[in-house]
Design a protein around this motif. Structure first.
Motif, PDB file in Angstrom:
ATOM      1  N   THR A 117      -4.319   3.688  -8.864  1.00 12.10           N
ATOM      2  CA  THR A 117      -5.543   4.133  -8.226  1.00 12.10           C
ATOM      3  C   THR A 117      -6.750   3.230  -8.308  1.00 12.10           C
ATOM      4  O   THR A 117      -7.355   3.075  -7.311  1.00 12.10           O
ATOM      5  CB  THR A 117      -6.126   5.442  -8.893  1.00 12.10           C
ATOM      6  OG1 THR A 117      -4.974   6.311  -8.979  1.00 12.10           O
ATOM      7  CG2 THR A 117      -7.215   6.105  -8.128  1.00 12.10           C
ATOM      8  N   ILE A 156      -5.873   0.846  -5.560  1.00 10.49           N
ATOM      9  CA  ILE A 156      -6.187   1.537  -4.159  1.00 10.49           C
ATOM     10  C   ILE A 156      -7.630   1.317  -3.941  1.00 10.49           C
ATOM     11  O   ILE A 156      -8.369   1.108  -2.959  1.00 10.49           O
ATOM     12  CB  ILE A 156      -5.495   2.658  -4.220  1.00 10.49           C
ATOM     13  CG1 ILE A 156      -4.117   2.645  -4.035  1.00 10.49           C
ATOM     14  CG2 ILE A 156      -6.061   3.487  -2.859  1.00 10.49           C
ATOM     15  CD1 ILE A 156      -3.379   3.789  -4.306  1.00 10.49           C
ATOM     16  N   LEU A 178       0.862  -1.272   0.129  1.00 11.40           N
ATOM     17  CA  LEU A 178       0.119   0.093   0.150  1.00 11.40           C
ATOM     18  C   LEU A 178       1.037   1.240   0.083  1.00 11.40           C
ATOM     19  O   LEU A 178       0.622   2.207  -0.766  1.00 11.40           O
ATOM     20  CB  LEU A 178      -0.875   0.007   1.127  1.00 11.40           C
ATOM     21  CG  LEU A 178      -1.676   0.865   1.237  1.00 11.40           C
ATOM     22  CD1 LEU A 178      -2.669   1.367   0.201  1.00 11.40           C
ATOM     23  CD2 LEU A 178      -2.412   1.028   2.765  1.00 11.40           C
ATOM     24  N   SER A 211      -8.814  -2.139  -2.927  1.00  8.97           N
ATOM     25  CA  SER A 211      -8.623  -2.379  -1.726  1.00  8.97           C
ATOM     26  C   SER A 211      -9.260  -2.068  -0.578  1.00  8.97           C
ATOM     27  O   SER A 211      -9.549  -2.675   0.556  1.00  8.97           O
ATOM     28  CB  SER A 211      -6.911  -2.098  -1.502  1.00  8.97           C
ATOM     29  OG  SER A 211      -6.165  -3.098  -2.640  1.00  8.97           O
ATOM     30  N   ALA A 212      -9.346  -0.516  -0.762  1.00  7.50           N
ATOM     31  CA  ALA A 212     -10.004   0.152   0.347  1.00  7.50           C
ATOM     32  C   ALA A 212     -11.578  -0.365   0.505  1.00  7.50           C
ATOM     33  O   ALA A 212     -12.093  -0.423   1.522  1.00  7.50           O
ATOM     34  CB  ALA A 212     -10.062   1.793  -0.267  1.00  7.50           C
ATOM     35  N   SER A 239      -9.704  -1.598 -11.146  1.00  4.15           N
ATOM     36  CA  SER A 239     -10.394  -1.975  -9.826  1.00  4.15           C
ATOM     37  C   SER A 239     -11.090  -3.087 -10.026  1.00  4.15           C
ATOM     38  O   SER A 239     -11.270  -3.957  -8.918  1.00  4.15           O
ATOM     39  CB  SER A 239     -11.397  -0.714  -9.466  1.00  4.15           C
ATOM     40  OG  SER A 239     -12.599  -0.744 -10.442  1.00  4.15           O
ATOM     41  N   THR A 285       2.128   1.842  -3.565  1.00  6.14           N
ATOM     42  CA  THR A 285       1.205   2.075  -4.369  1.00  6.14           C
ATOM     43  C   THR A 285       0.841   3.750  -4.167  1.00  6.14           C
ATOM     44  O   THR A 285       0.838   4.525  -4.945  1.00  6.14           O
ATOM     45  CB  THR A 285       0.079   1.173  -4.317  1.00  6.14           C
ATOM     46  OG1 THR A 285       0.415   0.008  -4.342  1.00  6.14           O
ATOM     47  CG2 THR A 285      -1.141   1.464  -5.367  1.00  6.14           C
ATOM     48  N   LEU A 286       0.863   3.860  -2.888  1.00  3.34           N
ATOM     49  CA  LEU A 286       0.441   5.140  -2.650  1.00  3.34           C
ATOM     50  C   LEU A 286       1.633   6.342  -3.030  1.00  3.34           C
ATOM     51  O   LEU A 286       1.415   7.608  -3.748  1.00  3.34           O
ATOM     52  CB  LEU A 286      -0.047   5.714  -1.126  1.00  3.34           C
ATOM     53  CG  LEU A 286      -1.142   4.983  -0.657  1.00  3.34           C
ATOM     54  CD1 LEU A 286      -1.238   5.110   0.713  1.00  3.34           C
ATOM     55  CD2 LEU A 286      -2.352   5.687  -1.369  1.00  3.34           C
TER      56      LEU A 286
END
Length: 382
Positions: free
Chosen positions: A342, A345, A55, A348-349, A222, A58-59
């Motif tokens: 993105t 992320i 994470l 995942s979130a 996604s 990736t961020l």
């Protein structure tokens, strides 16, 4: 005649080196989840620390893509790419060394962030080099081959990371660092990305058309990430062992490889109608997975998503190639890779904050939204 044959052979060799560079560039991202999880398990007794490292990487990629790309705007693309790969390799190797030194696990996060921060920019420069190695008429084929090799990397790298990590998690990290360094040795040297058309430092490349296709890329990413990250939960939801997660991930990857081969053989940019059809297939696949009817239906959904992954990825790359000026291409392609991150992320979130079924519904709705946007878009959009 001999000179022409030599020229053609040199171009072919340079393109082969580019393919090898593109295939190995993503090794740290492909092998990272397994390698970092095994390392975290060794150091902390909890594999979740590996997910946290990914994470952070990736961020950092999302945050670093544009500023780092702009730093190399007026430099030769291959030379700047080598510097970026060197930074990533050094960061991962230092991380591996610190892991053997009994330091607190928290010290590994800054190194993971530094390694991840260059990923978007590295892809941007590598992709921009392709335009100097092949004529526009062969770009679809080249991108199809690259997409196929990328999927092979994402299939094989986790297996290699698992095998090496079982012997030694630190060895696994070192191996992915060194394999990820190969683009610095393999990428063919080229001149600057562009000689003219310099960009002002504050100029944004995010036109409405470019933003549309970046959003499409994020939505598709996604959907793929929801299946891959949620594979274990999907297997458990149908009463299977966690290891049965491969029932979803392997068919998705194999379908994606097949899609890449199809793009390479066809060697044509898809029409706007075909793009809408591809997005509709991805929407259907995500919807089938979200419905959770049966194991077979969910696998079919994963296959549908995978089958259109390479055609859509090729489309986005070709469209952005036309929309961007030569000077903008590294930045735009860095944004394309960032949009993929993105999407990961977001998936995942959503999986973390909600249930698996809710996450699949969310990504299905997102893919449906971009499908309708493209279908209803004005005729002047690519």
């Amino acid at each position: 005649m001999v000179g022409l044959k030599t020229d053609a052979a040199n171009r072919s060799f340079a393109l082969t080196r580019w393919f090898a560079s593109a295939a190995t560039l993503t090794v740290p991202q492909a092998a990272g989840p397994v390698a970092f999880s095994l390392l975290a398990l060794l150091l902390t007794g909890d594999a979740s620390g590996g997910a946290a490292l990914i994470l952070v990487m990736t961020l950092a990629q999302v945050a670093g893509a544009i500023p780092i790309t702009r730093l190399g705007r007026r430099r030769p693309a291959a030379g700047f790419l080598r510097w970026l790969i060197a930074i990533r390799t050094a960061s991962l190797l230092v991380l591996a060394v610190l892991a053997t030194a009994d330091v607190a696990f928290a010290w590994l996060y800054p190194l993971a962030a530094l390694a991840g921060s260059v990923n978007g920019a590295a892809y941007g420069f590598l992709r921009s080099i392709l335009n100097q190695l092949t004529p526009a008429s062969n770009l679809p084929r080249a991108l199809g081959v690259s997409a196929t090799l990328n999927e092979v990397t994402f299939v094989l790298a986790p297996v290699a990371a698992s095998g090496l990590g079982t012997l030694s998690p630190v060895l696994g990290i070192a191996a992915l660092a060194l394999l990820g360094a190969l683009p610095a040795l393999l990428v063919p040297s080229t001149g600057p990305v562009s000689v003219e058309d310099p960009l002002d430092g504050g100029t944004s490349v995010l036109s409405p058309s470019i933003l549309l296709w970046l959003t499409c890329s994020a939505a598709g990413s996604s959907a793929i990430a929801a299946i891959e990250i949620g594979a274990v939960a999907l297997a458990l939801s149908f009463g299977y062992a966690p290891a049965s997660a491969i029932l979803f991930t392997v068919p998705l990857c194999l379908a994606s490889i097949a899609g890449g081969v199809w793009v390479s053989v066809r060697n044509q940019a898809p029409s706007r109608r075909a793009v809408v059809a591809f997005l509709s297939v991805m929407t259907l696949g995500a919807g089938l997975a979200a419905l959770h009817i049966s194991l077979a239906v969910t696998i079919m959904g994963a296959v549908l998503i995978g089958a259109v992954l390479a055609p859509l990825a090729t489309t986005y790359s070709l469209v952005l190639d036309r929309l961007a000026t030569p000077a903008q291409r590294p930045e735009v392609f860095a944004l394309l890779r960032t949009s993929n991150a993105t999407g990961v992320i977001l998936a995942s979130a959503t999986l973390t904050a909600t249930s698996l079924s809710t996450a699949l519904i969310v990504v299905t709705a997102l893919v449906l939204a971009v499908t309708l946007t493209v279908a209803l878009g004005s005729a002047d959009q690519p």
